[in-house]
Design a protein around this motif. Sequence first.
Motif, mmCIF file in Angstrom:
data_model
loop_
_atom_site.group_PDB
_atom_site.id
_atom_site.type_symbol
_atom_site.label_atom_id
_atom_site.label_comp_id
_atom_site.label_asym_id
_atom_site.label_seq_id
_atom_site.Cartn_x
_atom_site.Cartn_y
_atom_site.Cartn_z
ATOM 1 N N SER A 147 2.225 1.716 -3.516
ATOM 2 C CA SER A 147 1.142 2.078 -4.443
ATOM 3 C C SER A 147 0.760 3.546 -4.258
ATOM 4 C CB SER A 147 -0.081 1.190 -4.201
ATOM 5 O OG SER A 147 0.234 -0.172 -4.410
ATOM 6 N N ASN A 148 0.634 3.974 -3.003
ATOM 7 C CA ASN A 148 0.328 5.369 -2.719
ATOM 8 C C ASN A 148 1.418 6.283 -3.264
ATOM 9 O OD1 ASN A 148 -0.837 7.719 -0.971
ATOM 10 N ND2 ASN A 148 1.275 7.517 -0.259
ATOM 11 N N THR A 173 0.831 -1.202 0.000
ATOM 12 C CA THR A 173 0.000 0.000 0.000
ATOM 13 C C THR A 173 0.864 1.250 0.000
ATOM 14 O OG1 THR A 173 -1.705 -1.186 1.249
ATOM 15 C CG2 THR A 173 -1.852 1.209 1.213
#
Length: 313
Positions: A154-155, A151
């Motif tokens: 991805s962010n 995550t």
Amino acid sequence: MNCANESSPREFILLGFSDKPWLQMPLFVLLLISYTITIFGNVSIMMVCTLDPKLHTPMYFFLTNLSILDLCYTTSTVPHMLINICRNKRTISYGGCVAQLIIFLALGATECLLLAVMSFDRYVAVCRPLHYIVIMNHWFCLRVVAFSWLTGFSNSVLQSSLTLNMPRCGHQEVDHFFCEVPALLKLSCADTKPIEAELFFFSVLILLIPVTLILISYCFIAHAVLRIRSKEGRKKAFGTCGSHMVVVSLFFGTGIYMYLQPPSSTSKDWGKMVSLFYGIITPMLNPLIYSLRNKDMKEAFKRVMPRIFFYKK
């Protein structure tokens, strides 16, 4: 057309505190000392948590990941900052700036999520001790750590893409020590409000949701600890959780200040100091807080360090 052609220069100029020459040497000394302590402290924690069987628990598995994060987090910016302070021309290549931005954002976001995971671990340990082994099993720990890393990156890709795609019309002077979203947005020659709104949304997800979950966890923990009859038990529980809350307050407080307000509203010098704090000072303090305030960690250091330095075949 000229604006588009000049949007991706070969290099950026990192101004830092170039308008305050008298700050260069104190800043260099501060960075060098902080980075040295960060390397030594986090490597020591990683070694002790790996070599001492008594620390092969979920709590120290997460702490090892936090140390890896902090080590990479500071290494993505500090060595280049030290080199630039010693040079008259403070530059970074476009590719280097992109890499620095992506890595710094990814590791920062991953740390936010990992701190939330660590608070959940403490909640289960204090409030559900009989179910701890079942809930915090090996595969669950691996999955939540993998989710945090995935995550975070991805962010970072999303925020970096939005930031780097803004037209800069040849502007190359970044009023900062390293490539960071608020500083790069100030180079844009277009309206940044739509991008700022999107970045604000991602920042809320990465900053406010984890810190809210952490506060909820610690409300339950505080309620459970206050019901412990043993004074020694309460002291140990508050000691373990207290060190985590210190880290959370330092990291999230400065991160929220920097990312949850428009770049134009931050004082440029104050913004630089805040970035130095959560990007350099907090990773340095993490190993000190967790080792000096943690009885199990101090005992593990006493067991492991002599074996490392005085081992004889």
